[in-house]
Motif scaffolding. Structure first.
Motif, PDB file in Angstrom:
ATOM      1  N   VAL A 139       0.752  -1.153   0.074  1.00 39.77           N
ATOM      2  CA  VAL A 139      -0.023  -0.004  -0.001  1.00 39.77           C
ATOM      3  C   VAL A 139       0.838   1.395  -0.012  1.00 39.77           C
ATOM      4  CG1 VAL A 139      -1.513   1.315   1.464  1.00 39.77           C
ATOM      5  CG2 VAL A 139      -2.084  -1.023   0.882  1.00 39.77           C
ATOM      6  N   PHE A 140       1.798   1.474   0.840  1.00 38.18           N
ATOM      7  CA  PHE A 140       2.482   2.458   1.083  1.00 38.18           C
ATOM      8  C   PHE A 140       3.780   2.793   0.097  1.00 38.18           C
ATOM      9  CE2 PHE A 140       0.283   2.350   4.897  1.00 38.18           C
ATOM     10  CZ  PHE A 140      -0.314   3.643   4.889  1.00 38.18           C
ATOM     11  N   GLU A 141       3.994   1.863  -0.514  1.00 39.67           N
ATOM     12  CA  GLU A 141       5.053   1.719  -1.704  1.00 39.67           C
ATOM     13  C   GLU A 141       4.522   2.192  -2.991  1.00 39.67           C
ATOM     14  OE1 GLU A 141       7.637  -1.738  -1.660  1.00 39.67           O
ATOM     15  OE2 GLU A 141       9.054  -0.859  -0.498  1.00 39.67           O
ATOM     16  N   SER A 142       3.251   2.077  -2.860  1.00 38.53           N
ATOM     17  CA  SER A 142       2.526   2.775  -4.259  1.00 38.53           C
ATOM     18  C   SER A 142       2.486   4.235  -4.168  1.00 38.53           C
ATOM     19  CB  SER A 142       0.969   2.141  -4.305  1.00 38.53           C
ATOM     20  OG  SER A 142       0.375   2.580  -3.241  1.00 38.53           O
ATOM     21  N   VAL A 143       1.421   4.741  -4.680  1.00 40.38           N
ATOM     22  CA  VAL A 143       1.494   6.226  -4.924  1.00 40.38           C
ATOM     23  C   VAL A 143       0.484   6.789  -3.812  1.00 40.38           C
ATOM     24  CG1 VAL A 143      -0.681   6.469  -6.424  1.00 40.38           C
ATOM     25  CG2 VAL A 143       1.280   7.789  -6.477  1.00 40.38           C
ATOM     26  N   ALA A 144       0.275   5.721  -2.636  1.00 42.27           N
ATOM     27  CA  ALA A 144      -0.646   6.370  -1.673  1.00 42.27           C
ATOM     28  C   ALA A 144      -0.266   7.328  -0.771  1.00 42.27           C
ATOM     29  CB  ALA A 144      -1.155   5.052  -0.771  1.00 42.27           C
ATOM     30  N   VAL A 145       0.951   7.286  -0.391  1.00 41.08           N
ATOM     31  CA  VAL A 145       1.482   8.370   0.499  1.00 41.08           C
ATOM     32  C   VAL A 145       1.566   9.667  -0.255  1.00 41.08           C
ATOM     33  CG1 VAL A 145       3.460   9.124   1.595  1.00 41.08           C
ATOM     34  CG2 VAL A 145       2.850   6.872   1.919  1.00 41.08           C
ATOM     35  N   ALA A 146       1.781   9.730  -1.658  1.00 38.31           N
ATOM     36  CA  ALA A 146       1.923  10.935  -2.327  1.00 38.31           C
ATOM     37  C   ALA A 146       0.334  11.375  -2.505  1.00 38.31           C
ATOM     38  CB  ALA A 146       2.642  10.621  -3.765  1.00 38.31           C
ATOM     39  N   VAL A 147      -0.510  10.560  -2.819  1.00 42.13           N
ATOM     40  CA  VAL A 147      -1.963  10.951  -2.890  1.00 42.13           C
ATOM     41  C   VAL A 147      -2.326  11.445  -1.555  1.00 42.13           C
ATOM     42  CG1 VAL A 147      -4.232  10.206  -3.267  1.00 42.13           C
ATOM     43  CG2 VAL A 147      -2.404   9.078  -4.625  1.00 42.13           C
ATOM     44  N   VAL A 148      -1.971  11.217  -0.589  1.00 44.25           N
ATOM     45  CA  VAL A 148      -2.424  11.652   0.746  1.00 44.25           C
ATOM     46  C   VAL A 148      -1.922  13.027   0.605  1.00 44.25           C
ATOM     47  CG1 VAL A 148      -2.231  11.876   3.193  1.00 44.25           C
ATOM     48  CG2 VAL A 148      -2.621   9.603   1.938  1.00 44.25           C
ATOM     49  N   ALA A 149      -0.681  13.461   0.505  1.00 43.44           N
ATOM     50  CA  ALA A 149       0.044  14.619   0.454  1.00 43.44           C
ATOM     51  C   ALA A 149      -0.734  15.516  -0.606  1.00 43.44           C
ATOM     52  CB  ALA A 149       1.476  14.529   0.202  1.00 43.44           C
ATOM     53  N   LEU A 150      -1.179  15.049  -1.835  1.00 42.09           N
ATOM     54  CA  LEU A 150      -1.970  15.722  -2.735  1.00 42.09           C
ATOM     55  C   LEU A 150      -2.974  16.354  -2.268  1.00 42.09           C
ATOM     56  CD1 LEU A 150      -2.302  16.498  -5.652  1.00 42.09           C
ATOM     57  CD2 LEU A 150      -3.137  14.537  -6.183  1.00 42.09           C
ATOM     58  N   ILE A 151      -4.068  15.417  -1.399  1.00 41.40           N
ATOM     59  CA  ILE A 151      -5.074  15.655  -1.049  1.00 41.40           C
ATOM     60  C   ILE A 151      -5.316  16.836   0.121  1.00 41.40           C
ATOM     61  CG2 ILE A 151      -7.191  15.010   0.166  1.00 41.40           C
ATOM     62  CD1 ILE A 151      -6.746  12.012  -1.204  1.00 41.40           C
ATOM     63  N   THR A 152      -4.150  16.623   1.000  1.00 41.30           N
ATOM     64  CA  THR A 152      -3.854  17.515   1.839  1.00 41.30           C
ATOM     65  C   THR A 152      -3.418  19.168   1.242  1.00 41.30           C
ATOM     66  OG1 THR A 152      -3.152  15.975   3.378  1.00 41.30           O
ATOM     67  CG2 THR A 152      -2.564  18.189   3.839  1.00 41.30           C
ATOM     68  N   TYR A 153      -2.652  18.912   0.152  1.00 46.66           N
ATOM     69  CA  TYR A 153      -2.328  20.025  -0.421  1.00 46.66           C
ATOM     70  C   TYR A 153      -3.185  21.040  -1.455  1.00 46.66           C
ATOM     71  CZ  TYR A 153       1.146  22.739  -3.450  1.00 46.66           C
ATOM     72  OH  TYR A 153       1.882  23.864  -4.092  1.00 46.66           O
ATOM     73  N   ARG A 154      -4.253  20.275  -1.787  1.00 50.80           N
ATOM     74  CA  ARG A 154      -5.096  21.016  -2.728  1.00 50.80           C
ATOM     75  C   ARG A 154      -6.664  20.881  -1.957  1.00 50.80           C
ATOM     76  NH1 ARG A 154      -3.442  22.097  -7.875  1.00 50.80           N
ATOM     77  NH2 ARG A 154      -5.446  22.293  -8.447  1.00 50.80           N
ATOM     78  N   ASP A 155      -7.059  22.298  -1.605  1.00 56.72           N
ATOM     79  CA  ASP A 155      -8.375  22.432  -0.993  1.00 56.72           C
ATOM     80  C   ASP A 155      -9.617  22.116  -2.097  1.00 56.72           C
ATOM     81  OD1 ASP A 155      -7.068  23.629   1.308  1.00 56.72           O
ATOM     82  OD2 ASP A 155      -7.353  25.584   0.662  1.00 56.72           O
ATOM     83  N   GLU A 156      -9.261  22.622  -3.218  1.00 51.69           N
ATOM     84  CA  GLU A 156     -10.419  21.935  -4.279  1.00 51.69           C
ATOM     85  C   GLU A 156     -10.581  20.605  -4.517  1.00 51.69           C
ATOM     86  OE1 GLU A 156     -13.733  22.415  -6.557  1.00 51.69           O
ATOM     87  OE2 GLU A 156     -12.943  23.939  -5.451  1.00 51.69           O
ATOM     88  N   LEU A 157      -9.683  20.086  -4.351  1.00 56.01           N
ATOM     89  CA  LEU A 157      -9.552  18.546  -4.736  1.00 56.01           C
ATOM     90  C   LEU A 157     -10.086  17.780  -3.432  1.00 56.01           C
ATOM     91  CD1 LEU A 157      -8.778  15.806  -6.043  1.00 56.01           C
ATOM     92  CD2 LEU A 157      -6.570  15.947  -4.843  1.00 56.01           C
ATOM     93  N   ARG A 158      -9.783  18.318  -2.267  1.00 55.93           N
ATOM     94  CA  ARG A 158     -10.435  17.791  -1.142  1.00 55.93           C
ATOM     95  C   ARG A 158     -12.160  18.009  -1.142  1.00 55.93           C
ATOM     96  NH1 ARG A 158      -6.472  20.302   1.702  1.00 55.93           N
ATOM     97  NH2 ARG A 158      -7.695  21.776   2.426  1.00 55.93           N
ATOM     98  N   ALA A 159     -12.573  19.113  -1.605  1.00 56.26           N
ATOM     99  CA  ALA A 159     -13.898  19.410  -1.700  1.00 56.26           C
ATOM    100  C   ALA A 159     -14.521  18.371  -2.638  1.00 56.26           C
ATOM    101  CB  ALA A 159     -14.267  20.713  -2.090  1.00 56.26           C
ATOM    102  N   ARG A 160     -13.920  18.361  -3.835  1.00 55.99           N
ATOM    103  CA  ARG A 160     -14.671  17.359  -4.827  1.00 55.99           C
ATOM    104  C   ARG A 160     -14.809  15.917  -4.267  1.00 55.99           C
ATOM    105  NH1 ARG A 160     -13.901  19.407 -10.834  1.00 55.99           N
ATOM    106  NH2 ARG A 160     -13.740  21.547 -10.306  1.00 55.99           N
ATOM    107  N   LEU A 161     -13.618  15.646  -3.741  1.00 58.12           N
ATOM    108  CA  LEU A 161     -13.634  14.269  -3.162  1.00 58.12           C
ATOM    109  C   LEU A 161     -14.667  14.031  -1.923  1.00 58.12           C
ATOM    110  CD1 LEU A 161      -9.761  13.281  -2.956  1.00 58.12           C
ATOM    111  CD2 LEU A 161     -11.670  12.369  -4.568  1.00 58.12           C
ATOM    112  N   ARG A 162     -14.823  15.212  -1.305  1.00 58.65           N
ATOM    113  CA  ARG A 162     -16.101  15.007  -0.034  1.00 58.65           C
ATOM    114  C   ARG A 162     -17.330  14.579  -0.819  1.00 58.65           C
ATOM    115  NH1 ARG A 162     -14.010  19.693   2.247  1.00 58.65           N
ATOM    116  NH2 ARG A 162     -12.129  19.026   3.607  1.00 58.65           N
ATOM    117  N   GLU A 163     -17.537  15.322  -2.046  1.00 55.60           N
ATOM    118  CA  GLU A 163     -18.991  15.023  -2.818  1.00 55.60           C
ATOM    119  C   GLU A 163     -19.028  13.405  -3.369  1.00 55.60           C
ATOM    120  OE1 GLU A 163     -18.721  17.473  -6.124  1.00 55.60           O
ATOM    121  OE2 GLU A 163     -18.423  19.358  -5.032  1.00 55.60           O
TER     122      GLU A 163
END
Length: 193
Positions: A95-119
């Protein structure tokens, strides 16, 4: 890229480019221009297939979650075989050698992405939530087989395993060794697992 040339599986090509950028350079480097340059396509290609860059990123994250289905099935199939500690150690590293850790950082980094994912995503960070479900399902299967304590709260254990492993892998520049992951699993499940 010449105009009028058909691109095969453009979504997969763009998502793979986003993976490489995230893993190599982190979320701040992930822009539409960087993705299309990395994919070797014209910038307009991304906007032809997605409403905007945040729509692209939301679909990218959800695609990465969907890719975990095969890992979840393999882990469920491992129930009752090998050791529980070895199975979980292998699964957490995958799980963590995949892109998962980077995706978590991405979601944290981008407010609009978090808002879209919440939908579209019920709760939590999609890749981590999906990983916790995967681990919880596996632990439930092992509990049913009597290989872990019958009173184990598998969902809490799964969340603790995901959170602890995430802390180990959060530093992209310093990959933890297998024994560090194994210690976490053994500590949380007990030496009898």
């Amino acid at each position: 890229m010449p105009t009028g040339v058909s691109i095969r599986d453009v979504r997969a090509q763009l998502f793979a480019a986003a993976d490489r950028i995230l893993l190599r350079d982190g979320p701040s480097a992930l822009t539409s221009r960087a993705v299309t340059a990395e994919a070797g396509v014209a910038k307009g290609v991304l906007h032809k297939h997605f409403d905007d860059f945040d729509a692209f990123l939301a679909e990218f994250v959800l695609d990465r979650v969907e890719r975990m289905d095969a890992d979840a099935a393999a882990l469920r199939d491992a129930a009752g075989t090998g050791s529980v500690v070895d199975n979980l150690t292998t699964a957490l590293i995958a799980v963590f050698e995949s892109v998962a850790v980077a995706v978590v950082a991405l979601i944290t980094y981008r407010d609009e992405l978090r808002a879209r994912l919440r939908e579209v995503w019920p709760a939590g960070v999609p890749v981590l939530t999906e990983a916790a479900i995967m681990i919880g399902d596996y632990l439930g299967a092992e509990r049913d087989r009597g290989r872990i304590s019958p009173d184990s709260d598998v969902n809490t254990l799964a969340a603790m395993l995901i959170g602890s492993a995430h802390l180990l892998f959060a530093d992209r520049s310093n990959r933890p060794d297998t024994e560090a992951v194994r210690r976490i699993v053994t500590t949380l499940l007990g030496p009898e697992a």
